[in-house]
Write a protein that holds these residues in place. Structure first.
Motif, PDB file in Angstrom:
ATOM      1  N   GLY A 125      41.976  75.016  39.658  1.00 35.92           N
ATOM      2  CA  GLY A 125      42.268  76.438  39.688  1.00 35.92           C
ATOM      3  C   GLY A 125      40.997  77.074  39.416  1.00 35.92           C
ATOM      4  O   GLY A 125      39.982  76.462  39.430  1.00 35.92           O
ATOM      5  N   PRO A 126      41.159  78.478  38.873  1.00 32.91           N
ATOM      6  CA  PRO A 126      39.944  78.905  38.697  1.00 32.91           C
ATOM      7  C   PRO A 126      39.294  78.230  37.682  1.00 32.91           C
ATOM      8  O   PRO A 126      39.689  77.636  36.506  1.00 32.91           O
ATOM      9  N   ALA A 127      37.856  78.142  37.485  1.00 33.02           N
ATOM     10  CA  ALA A 127      36.934  77.340  36.813  1.00 33.02           C
ATOM     11  C   ALA A 127      35.533  78.105  36.787  1.00 33.02           C
ATOM     12  O   ALA A 127      35.228  78.800  37.512  1.00 33.02           O
ATOM     13  N   HIS A 128      34.915  77.564  35.665  1.00 31.32           N
ATOM     14  CA  HIS A 128      33.500  78.052  35.513  1.00 31.32           C
ATOM     15  C   HIS A 128      32.658  77.028  35.982  1.00 31.32           C
ATOM     16  O   HIS A 128      32.866  75.788  35.798  1.00 31.32           O
ATOM     17  N   LEU A 129      31.441  77.512  36.709  1.00 32.27           N
ATOM     18  CA  LEU A 129      30.460  76.327  37.181  1.00 32.27           C
ATOM     19  C   LEU A 129      29.156  76.748  36.839  1.00 32.27           C
ATOM     20  O   LEU A 129      28.552  77.705  37.221  1.00 32.27           O
ATOM     21  N   LEU A 130      28.832  75.859  35.620  1.00 32.84           N
ATOM     22  CA  LEU A 130      27.478  76.229  35.199  1.00 32.84           C
ATOM     23  C   LEU A 130      26.364  75.522  35.887  1.00 32.84           C
ATOM     24  O   LEU A 130      26.495  74.204  36.307  1.00 32.84           O
ATOM     25  N   MET A 131      25.299  76.277  36.176  1.00 32.48           N
ATOM     26  CA  MET A 131      24.217  75.826  37.031  1.00 32.48           C
ATOM     27  C   MET A 131      22.904  76.121  36.458  1.00 32.48           C
ATOM     28  O   MET A 131      22.809  77.099  35.663  1.00 32.48           O
ATOM     29  N   LEU A 132      21.856  75.417  36.657  1.00 32.27           N
ATOM     30  CA  LEU A 132      20.535  75.533  36.405  1.00 32.27           C
ATOM     31  C   LEU A 132      19.952  76.595  37.392  1.00 32.27           C
ATOM     32  O   LEU A 132      20.352  76.514  38.437  1.00 32.27           O
ATOM     33  N   PRO A 133      19.090  77.243  36.768  1.00 28.93           N
ATOM     34  CA  PRO A 133      18.270  78.092  37.623  1.00 28.93           C
ATOM     35  C   PRO A 133      17.411  77.406  38.597  1.00 28.93           C
ATOM     36  O   PRO A 133      16.865  76.349  38.154  1.00 28.93           O
ATOM     37  N   GLY A 134      17.421  77.885  39.935  1.00 27.93           N
ATOM     38  CA  GLY A 134      16.666  76.991  40.905  1.00 27.93           C
ATOM     39  C   GLY A 134      17.548  76.089  41.610  1.00 27.93           C
ATOM     40  O   GLY A 134      16.989  75.336  42.136  1.00 27.93           O
ATOM     41  N   SER A 135      18.941  76.060  41.125  1.00 17.35           N
ATOM     42  CA  SER A 135      19.685  74.974  42.111  1.00 17.35           C
ATOM     43  C   SER A 135      19.553  75.484  43.631  1.00 17.35           C
ATOM     44  O   SER A 135      19.335  76.635  43.925  1.00 17.35           O
ATOM     45  N   TYR A 136      20.084  74.313  44.278  1.00 16.67           N
ATOM     46  CA  TYR A 136      19.717  74.423  45.622  1.00 16.67           C
ATOM     47  C   TYR A 136      20.501  75.490  46.183  1.00 16.67           C
ATOM     48  O   TYR A 136      21.614  75.991  46.060  1.00 16.67           O
ATOM     49  N   GLY A 137      19.697  76.516  47.216  1.00 19.74           N
ATOM     50  CA  GLY A 137      19.954  77.886  47.634  1.00 19.74           C
ATOM     51  C   GLY A 137      21.447  77.652  48.299  1.00 19.74           C
ATOM     52  O   GLY A 137      22.349  78.561  48.465  1.00 19.74           O
ATOM     53  N   GLU A 138      21.604  76.779  49.289  1.00 12.90           N
ATOM     54  CA  GLU A 138      22.747  76.783  49.972  1.00 12.90           C
ATOM     55  C   GLU A 138      23.977  76.301  49.249  1.00 12.90           C
ATOM     56  O   GLU A 138      25.064  76.799  49.458  1.00 12.90           O
ATOM     57  N   THR A 139      23.778  75.648  48.276  1.00  8.59           N
ATOM     58  CA  THR A 139      24.996  75.381  47.445  1.00  8.59           C
ATOM     59  C   THR A 139      25.512  76.861  46.526  1.00  8.59           C
ATOM     60  O   THR A 139      26.632  77.064  46.527  1.00  8.59           O
ATOM     61  N   GLN A 140      24.552  77.516  46.308  1.00  6.64           N
ATOM     62  CA  GLN A 140      24.603  78.917  45.541  1.00  6.64           C
ATOM     63  C   GLN A 140      25.468  79.748  46.768  1.00  6.64           C
ATOM     64  O   GLN A 140      26.221  80.441  46.247  1.00  6.64           O
ATOM     65  N   GLU A 141      24.981  79.818  47.774  1.00 11.29           N
ATOM     66  CA  GLU A 141      25.473  80.505  48.894  1.00 11.29           C
ATOM     67  C   GLU A 141      27.133  80.154  49.075  1.00 11.29           C
ATOM     68  O   GLU A 141      27.926  80.958  49.355  1.00 11.29           O
ATOM     69  N   LEU A 142      27.305  78.676  49.109  1.00 10.25           N
ATOM     70  CA  LEU A 142      28.581  78.192  49.311  1.00 10.25           C
ATOM     71  C   LEU A 142      29.475  78.747  48.418  1.00 10.25           C
ATOM     72  O   LEU A 142      30.613  79.162  48.574  1.00 10.25           O
ATOM     73  N   VAL A 143      29.098  78.639  47.045  1.00  5.52           N
ATOM     74  CA  VAL A 143      29.848  79.122  45.962  1.00  5.52           C
ATOM     75  C   VAL A 143      30.148  80.383  46.243  1.00  5.52           C
ATOM     76  O   VAL A 143      31.347  81.124  45.862  1.00  5.52           O
ATOM     77  N   ALA A 144      29.230  81.508  46.324  1.00  5.99           N
ATOM     78  CA  ALA A 144      29.370  82.767  46.449  1.00  5.99           C
ATOM     79  C   ALA A 144      30.326  83.232  47.440  1.00  5.99           C
ATOM     80  O   ALA A 144      31.112  84.329  47.552  1.00  5.99           O
ATOM     81  N   ALA A 145      30.306  82.715  48.673  1.00  5.56           N
ATOM     82  CA  ALA A 145      30.917  83.153  49.935  1.00  5.56           C
ATOM     83  C   ALA A 145      32.389  82.358  49.959  1.00  5.56           C
ATOM     84  O   ALA A 145      33.202  82.938  50.492  1.00  5.56           O
ATOM     85  N   HIS A 146      32.278  81.077  49.422  1.00  5.75           N
ATOM     86  CA  HIS A 146      33.527  80.213  50.212  1.00  5.75           C
ATOM     87  C   HIS A 146      34.311  79.744  48.798  1.00  5.75           C
ATOM     88  O   HIS A 146      35.535  78.982  49.054  1.00  5.75           O
ATOM     89  N   ALA A 147      33.923  79.420  47.812  1.00  8.08           N
ATOM     90  CA  ALA A 147      34.518  78.897  46.431  1.00  8.08           C
ATOM     91  C   ALA A 147      34.720  79.951  45.559  1.00  8.08           C
ATOM     92  O   ALA A 147      34.239  79.873  44.306  1.00  8.08           O
ATOM     93  N   ARG A 148      35.423  81.143  45.803  1.00 13.29           N
ATOM     94  CA  ARG A 148      35.561  81.935  44.973  1.00 13.29           C
ATOM     95  C   ARG A 148      36.319  81.738  43.782  1.00 13.29           C
ATOM     96  O   ARG A 148      36.459  82.424  42.730  1.00 13.29           O
TER      97      ARG A 148
END
Length: 426
Positions: A125-148
């Motif tokens: 269900g809803p969860a927090h995803l902790l990421m380091l600055p500079g993580s792979y750009g397309e992964t960040q895009e994926l989370v923002a657009a499709h893993a809401r």
């Protein structure tokens, strides 16, 4: 330092490894130059893929012809409908000691992490995803657009968020494309309050000591681990054999430890996501030489050469390109990024990468404009840091003999000093 003679002898071993996988090996003279190495390697790779297609012509999407296994080197495949129920049996790409892997293969590294992240929704269900600055750009895009269902949290320098308890599940993504100081800071954190570690290993060699360190850190704090990886970059001897990725669940029998979110269903949900997204691997994309004894040794030697060259380049660029570098200290050490005197946009960065590689290639140097890394030639491409929203030019460090790489490093620095960030037209 590696001499040109030693380099060519090592590359001849790589070519012989590929050649031995052919049913009808080619006559294979020792290479006399870097570009002969590149040409022979990609030609042998093409021959392997063509031979596989001709010999295993019944390996279509549907197993209509026979019930037997299809093979690619040490890998065996069985399925009724390849996209939906592909089963792969063969050696692990990793050399991770005694850890047991439940591995799901996908058509690419992005297909792997997309399936995994989307599978966390029905499990967590809803969860927090902790990421380091500079993580792979397309992964960040994926989370923002499709893993809401995942709320991205960028970790600060003090990593305080790693120790904070939360009523919602907390996932930590360690990305091999983070900077070295940030990567090391995570591994110095005690008692992380996280329910799952997702480790993108794409930019580390498959036998990397840093992979072992991350697994040891997670084991120390009893954190379940899933590793995702693109195998196209560092696992195919620089030949881009095919698009291939994987999701590896590490020692998953321990994932249901008391007091943790129950994660036992995550592998099954990930397989389901791969099926529904159409992201299953293709048997023809598995390099047949992975299981041969020389494979791991040659892979380790070529990655070690890339890392040695990277250290030399970072030192040179740090002194000759002051103010004109974006990042020189990535944890993986596979590439560096160069900045313009004025901010770059995507188009300008792309044009600069093309112009630099074209100019230096015409001067006889082994460099190409290519959107990947781990080659036997240097590769330039535009680069976007999704955390800072800044563009730069990426220079991927190649596996080259020391003298040739030093010459190329000096040429890159001279070219970039003369026209940093200018387009080809300028």
């Amino acid at each position: 330092m590696e001499t040109i003679e030693a380099y060519l002898a090592r590359k001849h071993q790589e070519l012989q490894l590929l050649n031995r996988c052919l049913r009808r090996p080619h006559a294979l003279p020792a290479p006399r130059s870097v570009m002969e190495v590149v040409r022979h390697k990609f030609q042998l790779t093409a021959a392997l893929k063509a031979e596989h297609a001709l010999s295993d012509w019944t390996a279509t999407e549907t197993a209509w012809a026979d019930a037997g296994d299809h093979r690619a080197g040490p890998f065996a495949f069985s399925y009724d409908y390849q996209r939906a129920d592909l089963d792969v049996r063969g050696p692990s790409f990793y050399a991770a000691g005694e850890s047991r892997h439940d591995t799901i293969y996908t058509i690419s590294g992005m297909a792997a992490i997309a399936a995994l992240l989307l599978a966390t929704r029905p499990v967590l269900g809803p969860a927090h995803l902790l990421m380091l600055p500079g993580s792979y750009g397309e992964t960040q895009e994926l989370v923002a657009a499709h893993a809401r269902h995942l709320r991205p949290v960028t970790l600060t320098r003090d990593l305080a968020a790693l120790a904070q308890r939360s009523p919602a599940p907390r996932l930590l993504l360690i990305d091999s494309s983070a900077t070295a100081p940030r990567f090391e800071a995570v591994l110095s954190c005690d008692r992380p309050a996280i329910d799952l570690l997702i480790f993108d290993t794409t930019c580390f060699a498959n036998g990397s000591g840093r992979i072992r360190r991350v697994l040891a850190w997670a084991r120390r704090w009893d954190v379940p681990v899933v590793m995702v990886r693109s195998h196209t970059k560092l696992d195919s001897l620089g030949a881009e054999y095919g698009r291939l990725g994987s999701v590896a669940f590490i020692d998953w029998s321990k994932a249901g430890a008391a007091g943790r979110v129950v994660l036992r269903a995550l592998p099954d949900e990930t397989r389901n996501a791969v099926r529904l997204l159409g992201g299953a691997a293709l048997p023809a994309h598995f390099p047949p030489y992975v299981g041969l004894p020389a494979y791991r040794e040659l892979t380790a030697r070529r990655v070690a050469a890339i890392l040695r060259n990277s250290r030399r380049a970072r030192r040179h660029f740090a002194t000759t390109l002051r103010g004109l570098t974006a990042e020189l200290d990535f944890a993986h050490g596979l590439y560096v990024t160069l900045a313009g005197r004025a901010p770059l946009d995507e188009a300008t960065a792309r044009q600069a990468a093309t112009a630099m590689s074209d100019d230096l290639r015409r001067a006889g140097l082994p460099i190409r404009h290519a959107g990947s890394f781990g080659f036997d030639f240097a590769a330039t491409e535009w680069f976007h840091d999704a955390t800072t929203d800044r563009y730069s030019v990426r220079v991927a460090v190649p596996d080259l003999p020391t003298a040739i790489w030093d010459e190329l490093t000096e040429a890159i620095a001279a070219w970039w000093s003369a026209h940093p960030g200018r387009s080809a037209a300028a």
